[in-house]
Structure formats: structure tokens, C-alpha cells
Design a protein around this motif. Structure first.
Motif, PDB file in Angstrom:
ATOM      1  N   ASP A   1     -33.278  19.278 -27.958  1.00 15.69           N
ATOM      2  CA  ASP A   1     -33.925  19.785 -29.165  1.00 15.69           C
ATOM      3  C   ASP A   1     -34.932  18.805 -29.755  1.00 15.69           C
ATOM      4  O   ASP A   1     -35.593  19.127 -30.747  1.00 15.69           O
ATOM      5  CB  ASP A   1     -32.866  20.142 -30.209  1.00 15.69           C
ATOM      6  CG  ASP A   1     -31.980  21.288 -29.742  1.00 15.69           C
ATOM      7  OD1 ASP A   1     -32.505  22.224 -29.122  1.00 15.69           O
ATOM      8  OD2 ASP A   1     -30.753  21.235 -29.973  1.00 15.69           O
ATOM      9  N   GLY A   2     -35.064  17.628 -29.177  1.00 14.83           N
ATOM     10  CA  GLY A   2     -36.108  16.706 -29.568  1.00 14.83           C
ATOM     11  C   GLY A   2     -35.945  16.155 -30.965  1.00 14.83           C
ATOM     12  O   GLY A   2     -34.849  16.086 -31.523  1.00 14.83           O
ATOM     13  N   GLY A   3     -37.086  15.740 -31.547  1.00 16.66           N
ATOM     14  CA  GLY A   3     -37.074  15.107 -32.863  1.00 16.66           C
ATOM     15  C   GLY A   3     -38.227  15.573 -33.715  1.00 16.66           C
ATOM     16  O   GLY A   3     -39.291  15.961 -33.222  1.00 16.66           O
ATOM     17  N   GLU A   4     -38.019  15.501 -35.027  1.00 13.91           N
ATOM     18  CA  GLU A   4     -39.039  15.897 -35.992  1.00 13.91           C
ATOM     19  C   GLU A   4     -39.976  14.724 -36.278  1.00 13.91           C
ATOM     20  O   GLU A   4     -39.595  13.552 -36.201  1.00 13.91           O
ATOM     21  CB  GLU A   4     -38.350  16.355 -37.286  1.00 13.91           C
ATOM     22  CG  GLU A   4     -39.278  16.810 -38.396  1.00 13.91           C
ATOM     23  CD  GLU A   4     -40.157  17.979 -37.983  1.00 13.91           C
ATOM     24  OE1 GLU A   4     -41.264  17.724 -37.456  1.00 13.91           O
ATOM     25  OE2 GLU A   4     -39.738  19.135 -38.177  1.00 13.91           O
ATOM     26  N   TRP A   5     -41.232  15.045 -36.613  1.00 10.65           N
ATOM     27  CA  TRP A   5     -42.166  14.016 -37.058  1.00 10.65           C
ATOM     28  C   TRP A   5     -41.651  13.386 -38.340  1.00 10.65           C
ATOM     29  O   TRP A   5     -41.105  14.050 -39.217  1.00 10.65           O
ATOM     30  CB  TRP A   5     -43.549  14.627 -37.253  1.00 10.65           C
ATOM     31  CG  TRP A   5     -44.271  14.798 -35.963  1.00 10.65           C
ATOM     32  CD1 TRP A   5     -44.088  15.785 -35.038  1.00 10.65           C
ATOM     33  CD2 TRP A   5     -45.270  13.937 -35.429  1.00 10.65           C
ATOM     34  NE1 TRP A   5     -44.913  15.592 -33.959  1.00 10.65           N
ATOM     35  CE2 TRP A   5     -45.657  14.474 -34.172  1.00 10.65           C
ATOM     36  CE3 TRP A   5     -45.887  12.775 -35.883  1.00 10.65           C
ATOM     37  CZ2 TRP A   5     -46.627  13.871 -33.378  1.00 10.65           C
ATOM     38  CZ3 TRP A   5     -46.867  12.175 -35.092  1.00 10.65           C
ATOM     39  CH2 TRP A   5     -47.222  12.721 -33.847  1.00 10.65           C
ATOM     40  N   VAL A   6     -41.816  12.067 -38.468  1.00 11.42           N
ATOM     41  CA  VAL A   6     -41.198  11.334 -39.569  1.00 11.42           C
ATOM     42  C   VAL A   6     -41.666  11.828 -40.936  1.00 11.42           C
ATOM     43  O   VAL A   6     -40.908  11.810 -41.907  1.00 11.42           O
ATOM     44  CB  VAL A   6     -41.450   9.819 -39.410  1.00 11.42           C
ATOM     45  CG1 VAL A   6     -42.911   9.473 -39.623  1.00 11.42           C
ATOM     46  CG2 VAL A   6     -40.543   9.011 -40.324  1.00 11.42           C
ATOM     47  N   ASP A   7     -42.902  12.295 -41.033  1.00  9.75           N
ATOM     48  CA  ASP A   7     -43.401  12.741 -42.332  1.00  9.75           C
ATOM     49  C   ASP A   7     -42.698  13.993 -42.827  1.00  9.75           C
ATOM     50  O   ASP A   7     -42.827  14.349 -44.006  1.00  9.75           O
ATOM     51  CB  ASP A   7     -44.907  12.989 -42.263  1.00  9.75           C
ATOM     52  CG  ASP A   7     -45.700  11.685 -42.157  1.00  9.75           C
ATOM     53  OD1 ASP A   7     -45.104  10.614 -42.413  1.00  9.75           O
ATOM     54  OD2 ASP A   7     -46.891  11.730 -41.812  1.00  9.75           O
ATOM     55  N   ASN A   8     -41.955  14.656 -41.960  1.00  9.76           N
ATOM     56  CA  ASN A   8     -41.205  15.848 -42.352  1.00  9.76           C
ATOM     57  C   ASN A   8     -39.720  15.562 -42.515  1.00  9.76           C
ATOM     58  O   ASN A   8     -38.896  16.474 -42.470  1.00  9.76           O
ATOM     59  CB  ASN A   8     -41.398  16.953 -41.308  1.00  9.76           C
ATOM     60  CG  ASN A   8     -42.840  17.392 -41.180  1.00  9.76           C
ATOM     61  OD1 ASN A   8     -43.602  17.343 -42.136  1.00  9.76           O
ATOM     62  ND2 ASN A   8     -43.231  17.815 -39.987  1.00  9.76           N
ATOM     63  N   THR A   9     -39.360  14.293 -42.703  1.00  8.36           N
ATOM     64  CA  THR A   9     -37.954  13.889 -42.756  1.00  8.36           C
ATOM     65  C   THR A   9     -37.696  13.040 -44.002  1.00  8.36           C
ATOM     66  O   THR A   9     -38.636  12.601 -44.679  1.00  8.36           O
ATOM     67  CB  THR A   9     -37.579  13.064 -41.514  1.00  8.36           C
ATOM     68  OG1 THR A   9     -38.142  11.748 -41.637  1.00  8.36           O
ATOM     69  CG2 THR A   9     -38.073  13.719 -40.230  1.00  8.36           C
ATOM     70  N   PRO A  10     -36.413  12.742 -44.290  1.00  7.82           N
ATOM     71  CA  PRO A  10     -36.101  11.841 -45.404  1.00  7.82           C
ATOM     72  C   PRO A  10     -36.646  10.430 -45.228  1.00  7.82           C
ATOM     73  O   PRO A  10     -36.690   9.668 -46.192  1.00  7.82           O
ATOM     74  CB  PRO A  10     -34.566  11.837 -45.430  1.00  7.82           C
ATOM     75  CG  PRO A  10     -34.146  13.080 -44.752  1.00  7.82           C
ATOM     76  CD  PRO A  10     -35.185  13.336 -43.711  1.00  7.82           C
ATOM     77  N   SER A  11     -37.052  10.055 -44.016  1.00  3.81           N
ATOM     78  CA  SER A  11     -37.572   8.708 -43.744  1.00  3.81           C
ATOM     79  C   SER A  11     -39.086   8.648 -43.795  1.00  3.81           C
ATOM     80  O   SER A  11     -39.690   7.697 -43.270  1.00  3.81           O
ATOM     81  CB  SER A  11     -37.080   8.223 -42.372  1.00  3.81           C
ATOM     82  OG  SER A  11     -35.684   8.207 -42.299  1.00  3.81           O
ATOM     83  N   ALA A  12     -39.731   9.627 -44.395  1.00  2.00           N
ATOM     84  CA  ALA A  12     -41.193   9.668 -44.439  1.00  2.00           C
ATOM     85  C   ALA A  12     -41.751   8.343 -44.949  1.00  2.00           C
ATOM     86  O   ALA A  12     -41.298   7.810 -45.955  1.00  2.00           O
ATOM     87  CB  ALA A  12     -41.643  10.815 -45.335  1.00  2.00           C
ATOM     88  N   GLY A  13     -42.722   7.810 -44.221  1.00  2.00           N
ATOM     89  CA  GLY A  13     -43.351   6.550 -44.594  1.00  2.00           C
ATOM     90  C   GLY A  13     -42.682   5.320 -44.042  1.00  2.00           C
ATOM     91  O   GLY A  13     -43.234   4.218 -44.148  1.00  2.00           O
ATOM     92  N   ASP A  14     -41.505   5.456 -43.435  1.00  2.00           N
ATOM     93  CA  ASP A  14     -40.763   4.285 -42.953  1.00  2.00           C
ATOM     94  C   ASP A  14     -41.215   3.795 -41.584  1.00  2.00           C
ATOM     95  O   ASP A  14     -40.993   2.638 -41.231  1.00  2.00           O
ATOM     96  CB  ASP A  14     -39.265   4.588 -42.893  1.00  2.00           C
ATOM     97  CG  ASP A  14     -38.637   4.659 -44.277  1.00  2.00           C
ATOM     98  OD1 ASP A  14     -39.332   4.321 -45.252  1.00  2.00           O
ATOM     99  OD2 ASP A  14     -37.470   5.067 -44.375  1.00  2.00           O
TER     100      ASP A  14
END
Length: 547
Positions: A230-243
Motif C-alpha cells: 500500500d506504499g506511503g503518503e507524501w509527507v505534506d499530507n501527514t502529521p509529520s508535514a515539514g519534518d
């Protein structure tokens, strides 16, 4: 005791992903196996300290699906009998911490095991974790205690374990914001990871599901059937955005020094490379497996005499943030071999090259590989970067049906390392988008093409060339070249074309076009239908050709 939580309802069993149920188990080397009499086995919860735990001993109880492993460990811990909750309601990390000691095999019976903090163990000699129908359930990003990066951290670069086994776990990440690195492992002598199935997208933006490294040049490791489809989400669409940049990597192995094999692994779309094992100086072996729709590259490998054998690599979907989805990328090493790869690029959006030989690749061999490309944008097939070393491409087929691009592009370079193409077939019907309209584009000196068959048709009124050469000391031997425009175009110097069959699909169009920059080209014993169009080349030699 661990923190309480509501027991989640899993839909993992209803997912359409077809994971085979076989679980390979490999005995340790005889030299590493202790006599069975030294084993103790936990049947009842024993009073124990954290580091110096003393487990209850028994002469029986050595049964179960992993009993063949028991003789390799001083201690065998049934984590449920040790106090771990197998219903998914309470964190099991405190139980693992209580019984953390060297030379121990942790056995997880069937059940659901909730984890809301990392289990860390480094500098050990021999430790194992095995699951029998066991499902790990990570806490969500906001409830995770401590570093929100990993479930298991087993060894570190400066204090690796010696021997590590981890196998037989499903990981339920179907709930929101539960994506996390399942295992990060550094082992010096033996690393064995098998049958880890991750359900659900890695959607918290933390580090990707697996990191593996063998730290000793004489050590060996295998990661077998590690699956995160199922892969992974782009970071900007996650709670870690900007990290971090882009987001998680599927599997990372960039500090490997030994021999590390990835066998029949599965990775879906990750925003920052699928399998990324390009920066260690050991040997990487990729055998089989399915790698799909990741950015950067789906399979990215370097090292010493590394091999990529029989993988299926597929790019058929491009998300709004996806930028460059290369199929296979090889770099940072020598003697790298791609054998039997099946690469399909069919996304209608821009992706990238099917197979890249990067500047830092000192030598490579690509053989018995099949590339299929289609789509509404410009994409290239095999691309040899300007500073790449000697490269051989043999017994390979490229079918190219895109809006433009070169199926085989040897980029301009001052290097003299040879590029050899032998028994290569290039076909398809592509456009001329971006001005890329050549089946083979050779911009490098000292290249040779033996028994290469090229067919280039363009849709409608678009004309494509079979081969364009701008380099020096190029040899074209035998082979068949067909194109809507010119079968062969020469702009370089000191080229020899011999025993080849060249014909344009356009009535009356010459087989060869020589531009004014061309010097000393020689054409011997070829079939050149309609002859040669010469715009002012110098030193042209023709001998025993038929027209």
C-alpha cells in the motif's frame, strides 16, 4: 503495565492483497548452533529483572511451529505467558523490556499485539522474534510514546547485533496515522528477516517500514517476503508535514557492508524511493519481487558486484505530487548486473527513465531484460549517463510507445569506456515530443552495436529515426534498422557500419543520412535501400554494399 486502549477492528483479513502463506525457516549454521541442553524455555511468568532476567526452565514445552529454532537460543520466551496482551488492548513493549536479554528468542503466538513505544536492543550476540499468526498494531502518531519512528530498533551502526532473526508478522496499519518503521536492524554476522506483511498505507510521514544493514564485510543477510504493497503518503499530507523531504522510503539499506539479499519483496508507491540500497560498499542482491510507482526510483542499487535479478517493476499510476518515477537506477559501485528484469512504464503522466545507469556507476551489465513503455508524455528507456563507466546491454527488448523519447540513449560524454549493445531489439510507435525521436541516440565515443534490430514508426505524420550517432569510433555490425525517417544518421567521426540491413518506410527515402559534421564514415557490405544522402560529409568510404 502498558497503557490501555480500545481494541481496534481490523479489516486486514478482508483485503484483496494475495500474500502467499508459506513461511521459510532457515536453520543457523552448525557452527553457530549450541547444544540443545543449554536451552531454557519460559512456560510460566517468572520474576525477572530487565537485563538479568532468569527464566523458568523446563524439559518439555519445546514444541510449536518455531521449535526448530529453539536450540539456537539460551532462552525462549512465549510473550503471552510472559504477560503480553494478545488482544490488542494493552501495549506489549513493557513486557518485551522486562525480558530483554541476550541469546533469547521471543515467540508471539496468534493474536494482536499493540505497541505504543519503541523496543530498542543493541550490541547483542543473538536474538530473535518470531510470530505464529501474530499481528503487530502500532499506535497512531499522536499516541506514540517517545521517538515516533520505529516499533523495533535492533542494533545501531555503532553497536550492531551479531545475529538477528525477525519473521512471521502481519502489521495492521489500516487505521489513520499509524504508519511507522516496523523494524530497523543492524547485524554484523547474520541478519534474517522473513514474512513481514504490512497492511495499510504508511500515512504518518515517519521513516519508512524497513531499514536493514549488514555491518561486517564478511556478514550476510536476507530480507525475504517483506511486503508493503500500500506504499506511503507524501509527507505534506501527514502529521509529520515539514519534518522531512518527500516522505518515507519503502526499504532502506544505505550502510550495508556485507552481502544483503532482498528476496521476493513487495513495495507499493512510496514518495522517496521504493528499495533504496545505493550507498553502502557491500553487495546487494535483489531477487524477484514487485516494485511499483515509487518516486526517485522503484529499485535503486549500488555497491560491489551487486545484482538485480528477475524483479517486476511497474509504473502505472502517478499521484499529483509524484515527480520522477524511475524504474531501476544503478549507481555508486562497480560490476552491477541487471538480469531478467521486467519493467513496465504505462502511466499517462510524466514519469522518468525505465532504467538509468548513473554517473557513479563504474561498470554495469544489463541482460535478458524486457522494457515496455507507453503513455501520453515523453519517457526514455535505457539511459547511460555521461560519466558512467563501461556498460553492456545484451539480450534485451525495448518496446517504446510514448509521446516521445529515446528507447536507448547513450548521453554525450568525454569518457572512453565502452558501451556495448548486443542482441538488442527496439520496437514501438512513438512521437517526437521534446525533439526526442531516435530509437538509439549515441552521443559517446567507442560504442559498439552488434546484431541490434530497431524498428521506429511514428503516429500520423511524425517521422522517427532508427539510430543517430554523434560519437567517434562507433561500430555497427549486422542488425536491422527500419524507420519512417532515416534508418541511420551520422554526425560523428570514424564510424564503421558493416553487414547491416537499413531501409526507410518512406518510399524513395535513403537508408543513410550523412551531415556535414560527419568525417571518415565507412559503410561495408550493407544492404542500403535507396543508398546514402550526403550533405557534405568528409572521407566517406563505401565498399561492397547493395542498394
Amino acid at each position: 503495565m502498558g497503557k490501555q486502549r480500545d481494541v481496534p477492528t481490523s479489516n486486514a483479513g478482508d483485503r484483496p492483497v494475495d500474500f502467499d502463506s508459506c513461511r521459510g525457516r532457515t536453520q543457523g549454521d552448525d557452527s553457530d548452533t549450541e547444544v540443545s541442553s543449554r536451552r531454557t524455555f519460559l512456560q510460566t511468568v517468572a520474576a525477572a529483572g530487565a537485563a538479568g532476567a532468569t527464566f523458568a526452565s523446563t524439559a518439555s514445552g519445546a514444541s510449536g511451529p518455531y521449535s526448530e529454532y529453539y536450540d539456537e537460543y539460551e532462552n525462549v520466551v512465549d510473550v503471552v505467558e510472559a504477560g503480553a496482551d494478545d488482544t490488542g488492548g494493552e501495549s506489549i513493549t513493557p513486557t518485551l523490556e522486562r525480558y530483554r536479554t541476550d541469546d533469547t528468542l521471543f515467540v508471539f503466538p496468534e493474536g494482536r499485539y499493540y505497541m505504543d513505544e519503541q523496543f530498542r536492543f543493541t550490541g547483542f550476540e543473538n536474538v530473535g522474534f518470531v510470530g505464529d499468526g501474530a499481528t503487530l498494531v502500532p499506535a497512531n502518531y499522536y499516541d506514540f510514546d517517545g521517538p515516533q519512528y520505529r516499533l523495533f530498533r535492533l542494533g545501531v551502526s555503532y553497536s550492531p547485533g551479531r545475529r538477528l532473526r525477525f519473521e512471521g508478522f502481519d502489521v495492521d496499519q489500516t487505521a489513520s496515522n499509524t504508519g511507522i518503521r516496523v523494524i530497523e536492524a543492524y547485524a554484523s554476522q547474520r541478519l534474517e528477516v522473513r514474512d513481514v506483511n504490512i497492511y495499510g498505507q504508511h500515512d504518518s510521514g515517519t521513516w519508512g517500514p524497513g531499514m536493514f544493514n549488514v555491518t561486517d564485510p564478511d556478514g550476510q543477510g536476507i530480507v525475504e517476503r517483506f511486503r508493503a504493497p500500500d506504499g506511503g503518503e507524501w509527507v505534506d499530507n501527514t502529521p509529520s508535514a515539514g519534518d522531512r523531504w518527500r516522505g518515507p522510503i519503502g526499504i532502506e539499506a544505505n550502510q550495508n557492508r556485507g552481502r544483503l539479499t532482498f528476496h521476493h519483496c513487495v513495495l507499493g508507491a512510496f514518495p522517496n524511493n521504493g528499495l533504496y540500497a545505493a550507498h553502502g560498499d557491500g553487495t546487494i542482491v535483489v531477487h524477484g519481487g514487485l516494485y511499483e510507482n515509487s518516486n526517485g526510483a522503484n529499485v535503486r542499487v549500488g555497491g560491489s558486484n551487486s545484482q538485480i535479478r528477475w524483479p517486476t517493476v511497474r509504473v502505472d499510476s502517478t499521484r499529483p505530487l509524484d515527480q520522477s518515477q524511475r524504474g531501476i537506477r544503478i549507481e555508486n559501485g562497480h560490476g552491477i548486473r541487471v538480469h531478467g528484469a521486467a519493467i513496465t512504464v504505462s502511466s499517462p503522466d510524466p514519469t522518468s527513465h525505465a532504467l538509468s545507469v548513473m554517473n557513479t556507476c563504474e561498470s554495469a551489465r544489463i541482460e535478458n531484460t524486457r522494457i515496455e513503455m507507453a503513455g501520453d508524455d515523453v519517457n526514455h528507456g535505457i539511459v547511460i549517463s555521461p560519466l558512467a563507466g563501461e556498460t553492456v546491454v545484451t539480450d534485451t527488448e525495448i518496446e517504446h510507445n510514448t509521446a516521445g523519447g529515446h528507447p536507448f540513449w547513450i548521453r554525450e560524454s568525454d569518457k572512453q569506456d565502452r558501451v556495448l549493445a548486443e542482441y538488442v531489439t527496439i520496437s514501438g510507435e512513438a512521437g517526437d515530443g521534446g525533439g526526442f525521436r531516435d530509437g538509439i541516440r549515441c552521443e559517446r565515443d567507442n560504442c559498439r552495436f552488434n546484431v541490434v534490430d530497431v524498428t521506429q514508426r511514428g503516429p500520423g505524420s511524425i517521422d522517427r529515426n532508427a539510430m543517430v550517432n554523434t560519437g567517434s569510433n562507433t561500430v555497427v555490425y549486422r542488425g536491422t534498422y527500419r524507420a519512417d525517417q532515416y534508418p541511420y544518421v551520422e554526425l560523428g567521426s570514424d564510424t564503421v557500419v558493416r553487414d547491416a540491413d537499413l531501409e526507410s518506410y518512406q518510399s524513395g527515402r535513403e537508408a543513410v543520412c550523412l551531415y556535414t559534421s560527419a568525417s571518415n564514415p565507412a559503410f561495408k557490405k550493407n544492404r542500403l535501400i535507396n543508398g546514402i544522402r550526403d550533405y557534405g560529409a568528409s572521407g566517406v568510404t563505401t565498399w561492397a554494399n547493395t542498394y
